[in-house]
Design a protein around this motif. Structure first.
Motif, PDB file in Angstrom:
ATOM      1  N   GLN A 201      27.845  -7.556 -12.285  1.00  0.00           N
ATOM      2  CA  GLN A 201      28.220  -6.320 -11.563  1.00  0.00           C
ATOM      3  C   GLN A 201      29.491  -6.063 -12.291  1.00  0.00           C
ATOM      4  N   ILE A 202      29.602  -4.677 -11.805  1.00  0.00           N
ATOM      5  CA  ILE A 202      31.029  -4.078 -12.135  1.00  0.00           C
ATOM      6  C   ILE A 202      31.858  -3.713 -10.897  1.00  0.00           C
TER       7      ILE A 202
ATOM      8  N   ILE B 193      36.173  -8.936  -3.747  1.00  0.00           N
ATOM      9  CA  ILE B 193      35.320  -8.466  -2.760  1.00  0.00           C
ATOM     10  C   ILE B 193      33.688  -8.426  -3.097  1.00  0.00           C
ATOM     11  N   ILE B 194      33.549  -8.104  -4.362  1.00  0.00           N
ATOM     12  CA  ILE B 194      31.891  -8.219  -4.962  1.00  0.00           C
ATOM     13  C   ILE B 194      31.509  -9.538  -4.874  1.00  0.00           C
ATOM     14  N   LEU B 195      32.136 -10.520  -5.436  1.00  0.00           N
ATOM     15  CA  LEU B 195      32.044 -11.888  -5.396  1.00  0.00           C
ATOM     16  C   LEU B 195      31.731 -12.560  -4.077  1.00  0.00           C
ATOM     17  N   SER B 196      32.433 -12.203  -3.023  1.00  0.00           N
ATOM     18  CA  SER B 196      32.237 -12.910  -2.012  1.00  0.00           C
ATOM     19  C   SER B 196      30.974 -11.974  -0.883  1.00  0.00           C
ATOM     20  N   CYS B 197      30.992 -10.794  -1.379  1.00  0.00           N
ATOM     21  CA  CYS B 197      29.500 -10.012  -0.541  1.00  0.00           C
ATOM     22  C   CYS B 197      28.362 -10.614  -1.182  1.00  0.00           C
ATOM     23  N   PHE B 198      28.300 -11.060  -2.376  1.00  0.00           N
ATOM     24  CA  PHE B 198      26.949 -11.432  -3.132  1.00  0.00           C
ATOM     25  C   PHE B 198      26.954 -12.606  -3.550  1.00  0.00           C
ATOM     26  N   LYS B 199      28.045 -13.602  -3.408  1.00  0.00           N
ATOM     27  CA  LYS B 199      28.074 -15.048  -3.865  1.00  0.00           C
ATOM     28  C   LYS B 199      27.828 -15.019  -5.178  1.00  0.00           C
TER      29      LYS B 199
ATOM     30  N   PHE C 254      31.596 -15.852 -11.077  1.00  0.00           N
ATOM     31  CA  PHE C 254      32.920 -15.320 -11.531  1.00  0.00           C
ATOM     32  C   PHE C 254      32.496 -14.481 -13.070  1.00  0.00           C
ATOM     33  N   LYS C 255      31.672 -15.162 -13.660  1.00  0.00           N
ATOM     34  CA  LYS C 255      31.426 -14.763 -14.931  1.00  0.00           C
ATOM     35  C   LYS C 255      30.461 -13.536 -14.902  1.00  0.00           C
ATOM     36  N   SER C 256      29.849 -13.274 -13.951  1.00  0.00           N
ATOM     37  CA  SER C 256      28.912 -12.298 -13.984  1.00  0.00           C
ATOM     38  C   SER C 256      29.459 -11.013 -13.263  1.00  0.00           C
ATOM     39  N   CYS C 257      30.865 -10.932 -12.919  1.00  0.00           N
ATOM     40  CA  CYS C 257      31.456  -9.762 -12.517  1.00  0.00           C
ATOM     41  C   CYS C 257      32.526  -9.258 -13.404  1.00  0.00           C
ATOM     42  N   PHE C 258      32.297  -8.044 -13.985  1.00  0.00           N
ATOM     43  CA  PHE C 258      33.648  -7.403 -14.896  1.00  0.00           C
ATOM     44  C   PHE C 258      34.208  -6.208 -14.241  1.00  0.00           C
ATOM     45  N   ILE C 259      35.266  -6.208 -14.747  1.00  0.00           N
ATOM     46  CA  ILE C 259      36.365  -5.129 -14.239  1.00  0.00           C
ATOM     47  C   ILE C 259      36.155  -4.087 -15.392  1.00  0.00           C
TER      48      ILE C 259
END
Length: 194
Positions: free
Chosen positions: A170-171, A180-186, A189-194
Motif C-alpha cells: 500500500q502507498i 493510519i493505513i496500517l491501523s485500518c488494514f492491520k 509495516f514493511k508492506s506500506c510505502f511513502i
C-alpha cells in the motif's frame, strides 16, 4: 466461437444471467467465483510482463494515470490491461480493456504478475495469492473511518479488508497516513510505502 458456448449478462443486485450450452443460470458472482478463482489462480502462469489495472470509478485516479504512464513510456516492456468493474454495452472492443466478469478479464487477472488498484471493491475477490504483486495506490488518504476502524463492518467487507491488509503493498503520502493505513488494514509495516 466461445461466446456461442458461454454468455454472461447483467441482472439486478450484482446477479448475472449465465447461458452455458443453452442452459440458463442466475447467480451472484461474488459468492461462486471465490472457489473457482482460487483454483484458477493456482494453475495459471503469471507473466512478469503483464500489469492489470483496476480503479473505482473505472478509468480514473492513480491506477489510470499509472496505466497511461507505463503505456506511454514502457509499452515494449509491459502489456498493460485495464479491468473495468462495470460492463459498458457501448464500449468498443479493445485488446487492453476488459470487464471484470468476462472470460478475457478473468484470464488477464489470473495471468498477470502485477496488479494495480485503488480501492477494496469486487476486484479484490479475484486475488488469492502472493504469486501476484498487488499494489494499492488508493485514491486519497483516509480522513474517514476505513477498514477495521469502520463501525458495523459487514462480513463481506471484513474479508476484503483482511485480504488487502495481508496481500497488498500500500502507498501512503506521509508517516501519519502510513500509520493510519496500517491501523485500518492491520498491514505489516514493511508492506506500506511513502
Amino acid at each position: 466461437m466461445l461466446d456461442k458456448i458461454l454468455s454472461i449478462t447483467n441482472n439486478k443486485n450484482n446477479y448475472k444471467n449465465i447461458t452455458f450450452l443453452g442452459m440458463e443460470f442466475r447467480i451472484n458472482p461474488l459468492y461462486c467465483t471465490e472457489f473457482a478463482s482460487r483454483i484458477l489462480d493456482k494453475i495459471t502462469p503469471k507473466y512478469k510482463t503483464k500489469i492489470v489495472f483496476n480503479s473505482e470509478p473505472d478509468f480514473s485516479d492513480n491506477p489510470y494515470c499509472f496505466f497511461e504512464y507505463i503505456s506511454k513510456n514502457h509499452s515494449k516492456e509491459f502489456q498493460c490491461i485495464i479491468i473495468t468493474s462495470h460492463a459498458y454495452p457501448n464500449m468498443k472492443p479493445d485488446k487492453n480493456i476488459h470487464y471484470l466478469y468476462s472470460l478475457k478479464g478473468l484470464y488477464h487477472i489470473f495471468t498477470s504478475k502485477y496488479i494495480i488498484s485503488n480501492h477494496c471493491n469486487d476486484f479484490v475477490n479475484m486475488i488469492h495469492s502472493k504469486r501476484h504483486i498487488w499494489i494499492n495506490l488508493w485514491h486519497g488518504m483516509p480522513i474517514k473511518t476505513l477498514g477495521y476502524c469502520e463501525k458495523n463492518i459487514t462480513n463481506k467487507n471484513f474479508k476484503r479488508y483482511k485480504k488487502l491488509g495481508q496481500m497488498a503493498y500500500q502507498i501512503a503520502t506521509s508517516d501519519i497516513f502510513r500509520t493510519i493505513i496500517l491501523s485500518c488494514f492491520k498491514s505489516d509495516f514493511k508492506s506500506c510505502f511513502i
